[in-house]
Design a protein around this motif. Sequence first.
Motif, PDB file in Angstrom:
ATOM      1  N   PRO A 141      -2.005   3.414   2.445  1.00 11.94           N
ATOM      2  CA  PRO A 141      -1.375   2.491   1.487  1.00 11.94           C
ATOM      3  C   PRO A 141      -1.623   2.943   0.053  1.00 11.94           C
ATOM      4  O   PRO A 141      -2.709   3.441  -0.274  1.00 11.94           O
ATOM      5  N   ALA A 142      -0.621   2.795  -0.786  1.00 13.90           N
ATOM      6  CA  ALA A 142      -0.808   3.103  -2.202  1.00 13.90           C
ATOM      7  C   ALA A 142      -1.901   2.199  -2.764  1.00 13.90           C
ATOM      8  O   ALA A 142      -1.831   0.976  -2.578  1.00 13.90           O
ATOM      9  N   PRO A 143      -2.919   2.736  -3.414  1.00 11.83           N
ATOM     10  CA  PRO A 143      -4.041   1.902  -3.870  1.00 11.83           C
ATOM     11  C   PRO A 143      -3.650   0.865  -4.904  1.00 11.83           C
ATOM     12  O   PRO A 143      -4.377  -0.114  -5.110  1.00 11.83           O
ATOM     13  N   LYS A 177       5.137   1.680 -10.660  1.00  3.60           N
ATOM     14  CA  LYS A 177       4.370   0.533 -10.171  1.00  3.60           C
ATOM     15  C   LYS A 177       4.632  -0.740 -10.969  1.00  3.60           C
ATOM     16  O   LYS A 177       4.744  -1.833 -10.385  1.00  3.60           O
ATOM     17  N   ASP A 178       4.763  -0.643 -12.276  1.00  4.80           N
ATOM     18  CA  ASP A 178       5.071  -1.845 -13.057  1.00  4.80           C
ATOM     19  C   ASP A 178       6.500  -2.312 -12.806  1.00  4.80           C
ATOM     20  O   ASP A 178       6.782  -3.524 -12.760  1.00  4.80           O
ATOM     21  N   TRP A 192       3.460   3.151   0.933  1.00  2.00           N
ATOM     22  CA  TRP A 192       2.532   4.069   1.591  1.00  2.00           C
ATOM     23  C   TRP A 192       2.818   5.506   1.176  1.00  2.00           C
ATOM     24  O   TRP A 192       3.967   5.902   0.969  1.00  2.00           O
ATOM     25  N   VAL A 193       1.750   6.294   1.102  1.00  2.00           N
ATOM     26  CA  VAL A 193       1.833   7.724   0.814  1.00  2.00           C
ATOM     27  C   VAL A 193       1.501   8.484   2.093  1.00  2.00           C
ATOM     28  O   VAL A 193       0.503   8.183   2.757  1.00  2.00           O
ATOM     29  N   VAL A 202       6.774   9.244   0.032  1.00  2.00           N
ATOM     30  CA  VAL A 202       6.353   7.850  -0.098  1.00  2.00           C
ATOM     31  C   VAL A 202       7.340   6.988   0.671  1.00  2.00           C
ATOM     32  O   VAL A 202       8.560   7.220   0.629  1.00  2.00           O
ATOM     33  N   HIS A 203       6.823   5.982   1.391  1.00  2.00           N
ATOM     34  CA  HIS A 203       7.665   5.014   2.086  1.00  2.00           C
ATOM     35  C   HIS A 203       7.433   3.628   1.499  1.00  2.00           C
ATOM     36  O   HIS A 203       6.288   3.237   1.253  1.00  2.00           O
ATOM     37  N   GLU A 204       8.519   2.908   1.274  1.00  2.00           N
ATOM     38  CA  GLU A 204       8.451   1.516   0.816  1.00  2.00           C
ATOM     39  C   GLU A 204       9.168   0.643   1.837  1.00  2.00           C
ATOM     40  O   GLU A 204      10.206   1.030   2.371  1.00  2.00           O
TER      41      GLU A 204
END
Length: 251
Positions: A141-143, A177-178, A192-193, A202-204
């Motif tokens: 997961p992206a932190p 991210k913002d 996720w990376v 990257v998957h969203e």
Amino acid sequence: MASARSTVKRLLVSPAAGGVRCLATSAARQSAGAPPAPKYYELRTYDIKQSKWDEFVRLTTEKIHMRFAASKCNVYLCADPGPEPRRRPFNEVTHIWEYDDLVQRAGVRKSLGSDKQWLADYLLPMLDTAAAHQSNSVMLPAPWWPLRPSTDGRNHFAVRKTQLHPGKTGAWSEAVKDELAGEGDNAPLGVWVTDIGDLDSVHELYSYPSHTALVEHQQHRDREAVKFDGTLIKERRWSAYVLAPWSTWSV
């Protein structure tokens, strides 16, 4: 049947070495007093033969509980048959599985590979008569983006894959991210990376109340991503799905 059995062996048993690496890493983190390592997630995608779709649905509805008992399934999705031309074929399914670490993943795969009932009742029949193609990615997961629950009634899902240029994951994360945080109800459920698979990808995961809302928002995301094409982004695509009747989205 021989080809299906060889596929089982390759899919379920071979990645155990990754678990050894993760065990040593986890022990080192604990001895150093570091925070717990993030969980691992596996995205698996199957193309189902069109002529066998009904059989696949029947078999999975009846038997998938055997797989759910082995490890946590975050979500199981079937391709949305809406009119969007960029969607993958209607006979595609994708699912995300959660593991505490690579050790657990290797143990689950080894256990399933030796479970005669699972192999005979579900996996071998599915591979022999239904699955035409499959792929998988092991992800972290992206932190900067914790997984979040979905609102009730949002049963249409999009999986968005962004293939970045080598070494650009950090720059992409800072750039978006913002922007993603400002999407409100249409913000991703997870980001996720890839750790094992297509690196620098990257998957969203998104959820929506309708196919129309899904298409409109993903086209919006495409327009926002154009400014990163060539500099950060190598390739991007998204696929539309509906929640499988045997699944929920589980954080």
